[in-house]
Design a protein around this motif. Structure first.
Motif, PDB file in Angstrom:
ATOM      1  N   VAL A   1       0.827  -1.023   0.192  1.00 51.93           N
ATOM      2  CA  VAL A   1       0.050   0.002  -0.004  1.00 51.93           C
ATOM      3  C   VAL A   1       0.853   1.164   0.002  1.00 51.93           C
ATOM      4  O   VAL A   1       1.837   1.411   0.597  1.00 51.93           O
ATOM      5  N   LEU A   2       0.607   2.209  -0.971  1.00 48.29           N
ATOM      6  CA  LEU A   2       1.455   3.499  -0.919  1.00 48.29           C
ATOM      7  C   LEU A   2       0.221   4.329  -0.768  1.00 48.29           C
ATOM      8  O   LEU A   2      -0.847   4.686  -1.192  1.00 48.29           O
ATOM      9  N   LEU A   3       0.532   4.909   0.498  1.00 48.33           N
ATOM     10  CA  LEU A   3      -0.165   6.519   1.081  1.00 48.33           C
ATOM     11  C   LEU A   3       0.231   7.671   0.206  1.00 48.33           C
ATOM     12  O   LEU A   3       1.148   8.286   0.910  1.00 48.33           O
ATOM     13  N   THR A   4      -0.342   8.034  -0.699  1.00 52.16           N
ATOM     14  CA  THR A   4       0.294   9.083  -1.462  1.00 52.16           C
ATOM     15  C   THR A   4      -0.002  10.496  -0.966  1.00 52.16           C
ATOM     16  O   THR A   4      -0.817  10.382  -0.081  1.00 52.16           O
ATOM     17  N   LYS A   5       0.390  11.404  -1.741  1.00 52.29           N
ATOM     18  CA  LYS A   5       0.367  12.813  -1.224  1.00 52.29           C
ATOM     19  C   LYS A   5       0.735  13.209   0.042  1.00 52.29           C
ATOM     20  O   LYS A   5       0.276  13.834   0.919  1.00 52.29           O
ATOM     21  N   ALA A   6       1.714  12.375   0.613  1.00 49.52           N
ATOM     22  CA  ALA A   6       2.047  12.434   1.825  1.00 49.52           C
ATOM     23  C   ALA A   6       2.791  13.750   2.124  1.00 49.52           C
ATOM     24  O   ALA A   6       2.789  14.209   3.321  1.00 49.52           O
ATOM     25  N   ASP A   7       3.127  14.472   1.300  1.00 50.74           N
ATOM     26  CA  ASP A   7       3.565  15.914   1.275  1.00 50.74           C
ATOM     27  C   ASP A   7       2.417  16.755   1.793  1.00 50.74           C
ATOM     28  O   ASP A   7       2.842  18.127   2.200  1.00 50.74           O
ATOM     29  N   LYS A   8       1.446  16.626   1.735  1.00 50.78           N
ATOM     30  CA  LYS A   8       0.078  17.293   2.041  1.00 50.78           C
ATOM     31  C   LYS A   8      -0.209  17.371   3.500  1.00 50.78           C
ATOM     32  O   LYS A   8      -0.905  17.988   4.155  1.00 50.78           O
ATOM     33  N   LEU A   9       0.528  16.534   4.172  1.00 49.25           N
ATOM     34  CA  LEU A   9       0.480  16.336   5.828  1.00 49.25           C
ATOM     35  C   LEU A   9       1.732  16.747   6.333  1.00 49.25           C
ATOM     36  O   LEU A   9       2.797  16.314   5.957  1.00 49.25           O
ATOM     37  N   GLY A  10       1.524  17.236   7.624  1.00 49.78           N
ATOM     38  CA  GLY A  10       2.766  17.420   8.472  1.00 49.78           C
ATOM     39  C   GLY A  10       3.287  16.118   8.921  1.00 49.78           C
ATOM     40  O   GLY A  10       2.588  15.012   8.927  1.00 49.78           O
ATOM     41  N   HIS A  11       4.284  16.117   9.454  1.00 45.50           N
ATOM     42  CA  HIS A  11       4.979  14.744   9.952  1.00 45.50           C
ATOM     43  C   HIS A  11       4.153  14.034  11.075  1.00 45.50           C
ATOM     44  O   HIS A  11       4.184  12.798  10.847  1.00 45.50           O
ATOM     45  N   GLY A  12       3.807  14.645  12.032  1.00 45.66           N
ATOM     46  CA  GLY A  12       2.969  14.096  12.900  1.00 45.66           C
ATOM     47  C   GLY A  12       1.690  13.538  12.370  1.00 45.66           C
ATOM     48  O   GLY A  12       1.459  12.261  12.582  1.00 45.66           O
ATOM     49  N   ALA A  13       0.918  14.200  11.504  1.00 43.39           N
ATOM     50  CA  ALA A  13      -0.275  13.607  11.067  1.00 43.39           C
ATOM     51  C   ALA A  13      -0.079  12.410   9.919  1.00 43.39           C
ATOM     52  O   ALA A  13      -0.814  11.464   9.987  1.00 43.39           O
ATOM     53  N   ALA A  14       1.209  12.727   9.182  1.00 43.59           N
ATOM     54  CA  ALA A  14       1.330  11.652   8.327  1.00 43.59           C
ATOM     55  C   ALA A  14       1.651  10.181   9.258  1.00 43.59           C
ATOM     56  O   ALA A  14       1.242   9.094   8.826  1.00 43.59           O
ATOM     57  N   SER A  15       2.487  10.317  10.165  1.00 45.61           N
ATOM     58  CA  SER A  15       2.792   9.174  11.108  1.00 45.61           C
ATOM     59  C   SER A  15       1.490   8.446  11.726  1.00 45.61           C
ATOM     60  O   SER A  15       1.611   7.348  11.888  1.00 45.61           O
ATOM     61  N   LYS A  16       0.539   9.425  12.180  1.00 49.16           N
ATOM     62  CA  LYS A  16      -0.383   8.905  12.650  1.00 49.16           C
ATOM     63  C   LYS A  16      -1.413   7.911  11.898  1.00 49.16           C
ATOM     64  O   LYS A  16      -1.667   6.784  11.818  1.00 49.16           O
ATOM     65  N   THR A  17      -1.547   8.449  10.627  1.00 50.44           N
ATOM     66  CA  THR A  17      -2.091   8.216   9.492  1.00 50.44           C
ATOM     67  C   THR A  17      -1.672   6.583   9.212  1.00 50.44           C
ATOM     68  O   THR A  17      -2.316   5.626   8.945  1.00 50.44           O
ATOM     69  N   LEU A  18      -0.055   6.600   9.089  1.00 54.11           N
ATOM     70  CA  LEU A  18       0.427   5.382   8.700  1.00 54.11           C
ATOM     71  C   LEU A  18       0.195   4.415   9.622  1.00 54.11           C
ATOM     72  O   LEU A  18      -0.316   3.103   9.336  1.00 54.11           O
ATOM     73  N   LEU A  19       0.399   4.451  10.949  1.00 54.75           N
ATOM     74  CA  LEU A  19       0.042   3.569  11.999  1.00 54.75           C
ATOM     75  C   LEU A  19      -1.433   3.011  12.013  1.00 54.75           C
ATOM     76  O   LEU A  19      -1.737   1.919  12.120  1.00 54.75           O
ATOM     77  N   GLU A  20      -2.413   3.989  11.816  1.00 61.20           N
ATOM     78  CA  GLU A  20      -3.946   3.805  11.750  1.00 61.20           C
ATOM     79  C   GLU A  20      -4.198   2.734  10.612  1.00 61.20           C
ATOM     80  O   GLU A  20      -4.855   1.781  10.906  1.00 61.20           O
ATOM     81  N   VAL A  21      -3.610   3.027   9.512  1.00 62.59           N
ATOM     82  CA  VAL A  21      -3.969   2.379   8.251  1.00 62.59           C
ATOM     83  C   VAL A  21      -3.065   0.754   8.440  1.00 62.59           C
ATOM     84  O   VAL A  21      -3.904  -0.123   8.073  1.00 62.59           O
ATOM     85  N   ARG A  22      -1.753   0.740   8.706  1.00 59.28           N
ATOM     86  CA  ARG A  22      -1.314  -0.411   9.183  1.00 59.28           C
ATOM     87  C   ARG A  22      -2.377  -1.116   9.999  1.00 59.28           C
ATOM     88  O   ARG A  22      -2.493  -2.530   9.993  1.00 59.28           O
ATOM     89  N   ARG A  23      -2.816  -0.581  11.177  1.00 58.31           N
ATOM     90  CA  ARG A  23      -3.652  -1.490  12.087  1.00 58.31           C
ATOM     91  C   ARG A  23      -5.032  -1.925  11.519  1.00 58.31           C
ATOM     92  O   ARG A  23      -5.184  -2.861  11.646  1.00 58.31           O
ATOM     93  N   ASP A  24      -5.568  -0.956  10.851  1.00 61.08           N
ATOM     94  CA  ASP A  24      -6.948  -1.307  10.169  1.00 61.08           C
ATOM     95  C   ASP A  24      -6.812  -2.547   8.976  1.00 61.08           C
ATOM     96  O   ASP A  24      -7.624  -3.236   8.931  1.00 61.08           O
ATOM     97  N   ILE A  25      -5.699  -2.330   8.199  1.00 63.19           N
ATOM     98  CA  ILE A  25      -5.587  -3.508   7.297  1.00 63.19           C
ATOM     99  C   ILE A  25      -5.257  -4.549   7.982  1.00 63.19           C
ATOM    100  O   ILE A  25      -5.787  -5.612   7.314  1.00 63.19           O
TER     101      ILE A  25
END
Length: 212
Positions: free
Chosen positions: A150-174
């Motif tokens: 899975v590629l979580l694209t447009k990561a440049d649109k989020l700040g570091h903290g928000a991007a890291s939080k999204t990454l962890l949440e998607v990994r957990r949900d998948i």
């Protein structure tokens, strides 16, 4: 990412070339060439990601109007080493309901029935991950027993903290959906995660396909 010599590793997808477009699964080549398919919601950055990974600006056509990719587009790698497949984008609302169902049927059949398919690259906009259509795709992947990254694209649109939080949440949900998949942040604009993705995708393409 640098190799032990300190230089950028070679791009295994750099010489990808357009092969053909198919309106249905039945029109796809009938051979034993390994394939890696890109799937994702319309406007998730799928074509841009494919271009960035191949180091080409216009290999996959990027349209300003979502939902334009309605065919299965195949790109060949040198010396029969594999193919990349750009599947029709799904989930775009501004098309007829019958068209959306036809796209879903085409993509679902490809994922479940294509014998050449070694793995899926699932593209999600990191600001809007795991839509209902993404979950349907993951269900098809699980049923077919396909490998996935899975590629979580447009990561440049989020700040570091928000991007890291999204990454962890998607990994957990998948994982909760029962799908084993690599998940990473990616940006076609800043090239964040491009080298990491190339390594993961090369592994998918060259790993023997499971018959389970």
């Amino acid at each position: 990412m640098l190799n032990p010599t300190g230089s950028t590793p070679p791009n295994p997808f750099q010489q990808a070339q357009f092969l053909m477009s198919c309106a249905s699964l039945d029109q796809c080549p009938r051979d034993a060439t390994a394939e890696l398919a890109f799937a994702g919601r319309s406007n998730s950055g799928k074509s841009s990601a494919l271009n960035a990974l191949c180091g080409q600006k216009a290999l996959a056509r990027v349209s300003k109007t979502p939902g334009r990719t309605q065919l299965i587009n195949l790109f060949e790698l040198p010396e029969g080493s594999g193919r990349l497949v750009d599947l029709p984008g799904y989930g775009y609302a501004d098309v007829p309901e019958r068209t959306r169902k036809d796209w879903a049927r085409m993509v679902g059949r490809f994922v479940e029935q294509r014998p050449n398919l070694h793995g899926l690259v699932l593209i999600m906009d990191c600001r809007h991950p795991l839509t209902d259509h993404d979950r349907q795709m993951l269900a098809w992947i699980a049923v077919a027993g396909r490998a996935c990254h899975v590629l979580l694209t447009k990561a440049d649109k989020l700040g570091h903290g928000a991007a890291s939080k999204t990454l962890l949440e998607v990994r957990r949900d998948i994982a909760q959906l029962g799908v084993t998949a690599g998940v990473q942040l990616f940006s076609s604009l800043s090239h964040r995660g491009v080298d990491e993705a190339r390594v993961a995708l090369t592994t998918l393409l060259t790993t023997p396909r499971s018959e389970s």
